[in-house]
Design an enzyme around this catalytic site. Structure first.
Site, PDB file in Angstrom:
ATOM      1  N   SER A   3       0.850  -1.184   0.000  1.00 50.57           N
ATOM      2  CA  SER A   3       0.000   0.000   0.000  1.00 50.57           C
ATOM      3  C   SER A   3       0.889   1.238   0.000  1.00 50.57           C
ATOM      4  CB  SER A   3      -0.890  -0.017   1.249  1.00 50.57           C
ATOM      5  OG  SER A   3      -1.696   1.147   1.288  1.00 50.57           O
ATOM      6  N   SER A  17       0.965   5.709   0.156  1.00 46.52           N
ATOM      7  CA  SER A  17       0.204   6.881   0.568  1.00 46.52           C
ATOM      8  C   SER A  17      -0.279   7.664  -0.657  1.00 46.52           C
ATOM      9  CB  SER A  17       1.065   7.776   1.443  1.00 46.52           C
ATOM     10  OG  SER A  17       2.099   8.334   0.668  1.00 46.52           O
ATOM     11  N   ARG A  71       0.949   8.187  -4.522  1.00 46.92           N
ATOM     12  CA  ARG A  71       0.100   7.951  -5.695  1.00 46.92           C
ATOM     13  C   ARG A  71       0.157   9.128  -6.654  1.00 46.92           C
ATOM     14  NH1 ARG A  71      -4.946   4.362  -3.174  1.00 46.92           N
ATOM     15  NH2 ARG A  71      -3.582   3.410  -1.626  1.00 46.92           N
ATOM     16  N   GLU A 119     -12.750  -3.022   4.345  1.00 46.43           N
ATOM     17  CA  GLU A 119     -13.793  -2.629   3.422  1.00 46.43           C
ATOM     18  C   GLU A 119     -15.074  -3.432   3.601  1.00 46.43           C
ATOM     19  OE1 GLU A 119     -11.974  -3.070  -0.310  1.00 46.43           O
ATOM     20  OE2 GLU A 119     -13.799  -2.822  -1.477  1.00 46.43           O
TER      21      GLU A 119
HETATM   22  N1  LIG Z   1      -2.004  -5.404  -4.423  1.00 48.36           N
HETATM   23  C1  LIG Z   1      -2.370  -5.214  -3.154  1.00 48.36           C
HETATM   24  C2  LIG Z   1      -3.551  -4.519  -2.838  1.00 48.36           C
HETATM   25  C3  LIG Z   1      -3.900  -4.358  -1.509  1.00 48.36           C
HETATM   26  N2  LIG Z   1      -3.114  -4.871  -0.540  1.00 48.36           N
HETATM   27  C4  LIG Z   1      -3.418  -4.658   0.873  1.00 48.36           C
HETATM   28  C5  LIG Z   1      -2.765  -3.372   1.331  1.00 48.36           C
HETATM   29  C6  LIG Z   1      -3.875  -2.382   1.320  1.00 48.36           C
HETATM   30  O1  LIG Z   1      -3.648  -1.329   2.213  1.00 48.36           O
HETATM   31  C7  LIG Z   1      -5.049  -3.245   1.706  1.00 48.36           C
HETATM   32  C8  LIG Z   1      -6.370  -2.675   1.286  1.00 48.36           C
HETATM   33  O2  LIG Z   1      -6.455  -2.595  -0.103  1.00 48.36           O
HETATM   34  P1  LIG Z   1      -7.172  -1.405  -0.819  1.00 48.36           P
HETATM   35  O3  LIG Z   1      -7.470  -1.829  -2.193  1.00 48.36           O
HETATM   36  O4  LIG Z   1      -8.324  -0.946  -0.001  1.00 48.36           O
HETATM   37  O5  LIG Z   1      -6.080  -0.267  -0.931  1.00 48.36           O
HETATM   38  P2  LIG Z   1      -5.645   0.804   0.141  1.00 48.36           P
HETATM   39  O6  LIG Z   1      -6.473   0.724   1.339  1.00 48.36           O
HETATM   40  O7  LIG Z   1      -4.184   0.641   0.366  1.00 48.36           O
HETATM   41  O8  LIG Z   1      -5.862   2.170  -0.623  1.00 48.36           O
HETATM   42  P3  LIG Z   1      -7.253   2.857  -0.945  1.00 48.36           P
HETATM   43  O9  LIG Z   1      -7.210   4.156  -0.231  1.00 48.36           O
HETATM   44  O10 LIG Z   1      -7.295   3.001  -2.414  1.00 48.36           O
HETATM   45  O11 LIG Z   1      -8.331   1.972  -0.440  1.00 48.36           O
HETATM   46  O12 LIG Z   1      -4.799  -4.499   1.081  1.00 48.36           O
HETATM   47  C9  LIG Z   1      -1.969  -5.551  -0.874  1.00 48.36           C
HETATM   48  O13 LIG Z   1      -1.269  -6.014   0.003  1.00 48.36           O
HETATM   49  N3  LIG Z   1      -1.611  -5.721  -2.170  1.00 48.36           N
HETATM   50 MG   LIG Z   2     -10.148  -2.151   0.383  1.00 49.88          MG
END
Ligand SMILES: Nc1ccn([C@H]2C[C@H](O)[C@@H](COP(=O)(O)OP(=O)(O)OP(=O)(O)O)O2)c(=O)n1
Ligand SMILES: [Mg+2]
Ligand SMILES: [Mg+2]
Ligand SMILES: [Mg+2]
Length: 948
Positions: A354, A356, A360, A415
DNA sequence: ATCCTCCCCTAC
DNA sequence: TAAGGTAGGGGAGGAT
């Protein structure tokens, strides 16, 4: 603290309360009056193994100087004091906290807290994370707990309760009990190395401990289960939190005035943590807020652009092969870039879990390689994983929402979808006001931001969340939907990834607007019926799917596609056994049985270099899958393992070509409402049922009501006494003994065949091996030969039928542990028939098979009966009195191990064990004036939280 | 038609 | 170095 009386917990009140207060008093009494300084204020230690000064001495020192002494290792234990530990155990521990006892001594001597680093026992530390333990309670983390509401509502109680009992996947359950007579064998603290390949027996644990994908998958599944349990526990009770909110809103004049006349409208909310792993990580790195951050295993910095690469790896070649094979990925930006830049020389191929939002902005994405990310943003900062933190925050998220409604569809750990219609109806509050409040509450509790989207279906709610991110919320009106969708790229649609995008692009369709213009039939030709239908609707903002609150699991699996490097079949076989054990324990965890076993293999592609670009990665592979339909569903480890090995052998792939292995269990039987009333009775009646539809004439000896009689007589309905009674009874009552012995001798004969010796080899007909089919791709159409193979297999199955029937059926009707135990008792009786047994019952542990008995007890009783606990305690006490300390040690070790592995989430079992252990410790102290050193007690936050 | 097995795809 | 798991949806094509 007041919530222990659910699920039979209260039965435990006595034991547990006694223990709690004893510990607390001990400590309070010892620490207050004698305190000399606050030198160790805020510092806690746990003593692992023999040390100089001794554990007791260290405990005294800590107490006298204001520190905390943990009787077993806790998550927040600051230091582990040890002198030397066995290699194997060290690998499982976070060595960065293990220091020598001398540190304590020196600190006291100099009257200041010295830098502990010179006292570290293991300096070549690895920063491994503990593997996820879902069932572990929340730890006493101030950011989380201080801000939760003071008064505990009923739901609150249930939440906390359930939080402990949800499905788990802990990965560190071997007990660490030091041998009593431990003249501590010579260890090599510094030879501690990490398990690099699957050949190392520690690899599986190590891998899962560090696998983010494993963690999120396990958490996700856990929350699906959690929602089910919350809903079932909640019943029709009101949501107390709604009332509170309403009061709050009335005070703030935030209630909508006219709402009562509105036609009820459906509101679906999608809520998702913002850059989840990063947000959680930033809580402990506040200085990094506002910077481009990524969570990854790689340390980043210059190290990540100059990574050691295996001399025989060829990134260029692998890159090209990837491009050839997965042309469609080259049209996916992230993946295309991964190929273009990721494989450049010496760039770190560690994945970013993930990143920040600042990162991005520079084009960095989740899932991107660190090396590539550093190209986009050289000042990218990386932070390590904090799996425990993710679990806590995820629970906080779910719990917060669950206090308002249980109309929750869990999507993943960060989520969920929530149907707000109910809450809003009751509260008469504007949607977005409610959402604001909810998000604020989540943020207050977790210190992590989240975003939410609201609409009248799941798709649009998701889209709204995307619009809202980061740290925002959005209401998407249905009227605007079609127009809004038209502006979107295809792959933002859920279910549309790089492959489908590619196909559509090939057909000249590049966004939702394009797809809106296309007929359903055309889409069907491109994508197949279902996908076409979905896409046709989705690109218009239509989504008829209902929310599914209680999701029923359909399969369970364990898979490792990393570090798979075998040179010999024996290594492979060992690993397969381990992996079988892993799936098996997951299967047991969910209390189901499976009818289908599938072995999935990743095999190095013929063209692919032997050494992969990514360290220990799978490189470019061909996937193969082979499944086996059992005659009957099973949860028997031995049986599963044998079939896995069989599938492996059939595949015929050379071990050294394997790059990934997975075992999937599917066709799970229906869930049974756990009526744990009397399992042993169920077993008896099952046997008699089986008896009916079996044409073989086994003399059935125990009428169904026999155990019932015993139940009535022997005031305790517990398994142990039932077993004991069954055995003793056979001694004192010849008639009954005959019947029972007769019956079990028959079954035992069959089952000893099934459990101890492998099935006879199938008749040696030539069977085209799975690998043959695969490797000679040019020869045959794979499907044809596979079909042929399948046919062959089925025939073999039928040939084995009779034997198989026993092998499959017996273990599941009666646990082998139980019949072994009983049989053994009976056999003994037969061999040495019987001096009349005095009133005093024999010590359980006299039976050489006591381990099975213990295991069975632990496995079958959801909640241990106090009588049983007492019985076990007394029996062990006898051994202590008898000075059979080796045996005591052996028993405790085994018992601990069983509880930890089989009852990871069951605090009543943890307490049972702890209770027995501490009482035994006392006894040992009393009788022998010494102590059994226990390295690691049952490791469960919930139990601990009770005591602190 | 419907089922089954062996894939592929997607999501987190 | 690096930790590329896991579950569900669904399609192709053969068996029934
Ligand atoms: N290819 C990926 C995608 C996600 N995750 C893990 C880390 C993320 O923090 C978590 C949640 O996925 P999200 O798709 O909700 O992405 P984020 O929470 O990181 O960002 P956003 O703000 O877009 O939800 O799952 C991971 O390890 N590898
Ligand atoms: Mg998610
Ligand atoms: Mg998220
Ligand atoms: Mg998509």
């Amino acid at each position: 603290m007041a919530d222990e009386d659910h699920n039979g917990f209260s039965e435990w009140g006595g034991y547990f309360e006694a223990k709690k207060s004893k510990l607390e008093e001990q400590f309070a009494a010892a620490s207050n009056p004698f305190r000399k300084s606050n030198l160790f204020d805020g510092i806690s230690i746990f003593v692992n193994g023999l040390t100089n000064p001794t554990a007791d001495e260290l405990k005294r020192i800590m107490m006298v100087h204001g520190g905390t002494f943990h009787h077993y290792e806790r998550s927040h234990t600051k230091f582990i004091i040890a002198s030397n530990l066995p290699d194997v155990k060290v690998r499982k521990m976070d060595t960065s906290r293990i220091i020598a006892a001398q540190w304590v001594v020196d600190c006291v001597e100099q009257n200041r807290v010295l830098d502990y680093k010179p006292y570290l026992l293991y300096t070549n530390q690895k920063t491994t994370q503990p593997r996820l333990n879902f069932g572990k309670g929340k730890k006493n983390d101030s950011t989380l707990d201080n801000s939760t509401v003071a008064e505990e509502t009923e739901l609150d109680g249930i939440l906390k309760e359930l939080q402990q009992d949800v499905a788990t996947s802990p990965k560190k359950h071997i007990s660490h009990i030091n041998n009593l007579s431990a003249t501590t064998t010579s260890n090599h603290p510094n030879s501690s190395h990490s398990a690099r390949t699957a050949v190392d027996p520690e690899f599986l644990n190590e891998f899962y401990k560090n696998s983010r994908l494993h963690h999120i998958a396990t958490l996700g599944a856990g929350f699906k289960q959690y929602v089910c349990e919350l809903r079932q526990a909640h019943g029709n009770k009101p949501f107390v939190k709604r009332g509170e909110l309403r009061t709050l809103l009335v005070a703030g004049k935030l209630l909508s005035e006219d709402v009562s006349t509105k036609t009820p409208k459906r509101y679906v909310m999608h809520i998702d943590m913002d850059c989840f792993f990063v947000s959680v990580g930033l809580r402990s790195h506040p200085d990094l807020r506002g910077l481009p951050i990524a969570v990854t295993h790689s340390k980043g910095g210059t190290g990540a652009t100059d990574v050691p690469v295996h001399p025989q790896a060829n990134r260029q070649v692998e890159r090209e092969l990837f491009a050839q094979r997965f042309e469609q990925h080259l049209h996916d930006n992230v993946r295309a870039d991964k190929v273009r830049y990721g494989f450049q020389k010496n760039m770190s191929l560690s994945e970013i879990a993930s990143c920040s939002y600042e990162a991005r902005a520079k084009g960095i994405r989740n899932g991107m390689f660190v090396g590539q990310a550093l190209k986009l943003c050289p000042e990218l900062k990386t932070i390590p994983y904090d799996f425990e933190g993710y679990r806590e925050v995820a629970f906080a998220l779910y719990n917060t929402v669950a206090q308002y409604t249980l109309n929750i569809e869990a999507v993943s750990c960060d989520e969920m979808f929530v149907d707000l219609t109910d809450v809003l109806q009751e509260l008469q509050v504007d949607v977005m006001t409610f959402v604001t409040h909810l998000r604020q509450e989540v943020r207050d509790i977790t210190a992590c931001p989240c975003s939410a989207g609201v609409a009248d279906n799941k798709l649009l709610a998701r889209m709204a969340t995307k619009l809202a991110k980061p740290n925002g919320q959005h209401l998407l009106q249905t009227e605007d939907a079609a127009n809004y969708m038209a502006t979107l790229a295809l792959d933002v649609l859920p279910g549309v990834g790089s492959s489908i995008t590619y196909k559509l692009n090939q057909a000249g369709l590049s966004n939702c607007a394009d797809v809106q213009q296309v007929s359903l039939v055309r889409l069907e030709m491109l994508l197949g019926k279902k996908m076409a239908q979905t896409l046709y609707q989705n690109c218009r903002g239509i989504d008829p799917r209902p929310l599914v609150y209680e999701q029923q699991r359909k399969s369970i699996s364990a898979e490792v596609n990393y570090g798979i490097r075998f040179s010999k079949y024996e290594e492979l076989e060992k690993f397969l056994k381990q992996l079988s054990g892993e799936v098996h324990s997951r299967l047991i965890e969910i209390k189901r049985k499976a009818k289908s076993i599938t072995l999935k293999l990743m095999v190095r592609a013929a063209e692919a270099p032997v050494e992969t670009s990514k360290f220990m990665g799978h490189g470019i592979c061909d996937n193969q899958t082979k499944s086996l339909l059992l005659k009957q569903s099973t949860d028997d480890l031995e049986f599963i393992t044998q079939n896995v090995l069989k599938l492996m052998k059939e595949s015929g792939f050379p071990p050294n070509e394997l790059r990934g292995i997975g075992i999937h269990l599917s066709k799970l039987d229906d869930v049974v409402e756990s009526k744990k009333e009397n399992l042993i009775m169920n077993m008896f009646s099952k046997i008699s049922e089986k008896q009916k539809d079996k044409s073989i004439n086994i003399p059935i000896a125990i009428p169904i009501k026999e155990p019932l009689d015993m139940k009535a007589k022997s005031d305790s309905t517990n398994v142990l006494s039932l077993l004991k009674n069954a055995a003793t009874r056979s001694k004192s009552n010849p008639a009954a003994a005959f019947k029972i012995a007769n019956f079990f001798q028959v079954t035992a004969t069959e089952s000893s065949y099934s459990s101890s010796s492998p099935p006879p080899p199938p008749p040696m007909i030539h069977v085209a091996s799975w690998a043959d089919c695969f490797l000679n791709r040019s020869d045959l159409q794979p499907s044809t030969s596979k079909a042929g193979l399948a046919r062959e297999n089925k025939r073999l199955c039928r040939a084995d039928q009779i034997v198989t029937k026993y092998m499959e059926e017996l273990p599941q009707h009666m646990h082998p542990a139980i019949h072994q135990y009983i049989t053994l008792n009976n056999k003994q009786k037969d061999v040495a028939p019987t001096v009349e047994q005095p009133e005093k019952q024999t010590n359980i542990f006299v039976n050489p098979n006591y381990k099975s008995l213990l295991a069975t007890w632990v496995k079958t009783e959801a909640v241990p009966k106090p009588t049983d606990v007492n019985l076990i305690y007394l029996n062990i006490c006898d051994l202590v009195l008898d000075n059979q300390m080796d045996k005591v040690y052996e028993i405790m070790k085994y018992f601990c191990c069983i509880v930890k592995t089989k009852r990871r989430n069951s605090c009543c079992w943890h307490m049972a064990y702890n209770e027995i252990e501490s009482n035994i410790q006392e006894k040992v102290q009393e009788i022998l004036d010494c102590h059994i050193y226990i390295r690691e007690a049952i490791d469960c936050c919930k139990c601990q939280s009770f005591r602190s």
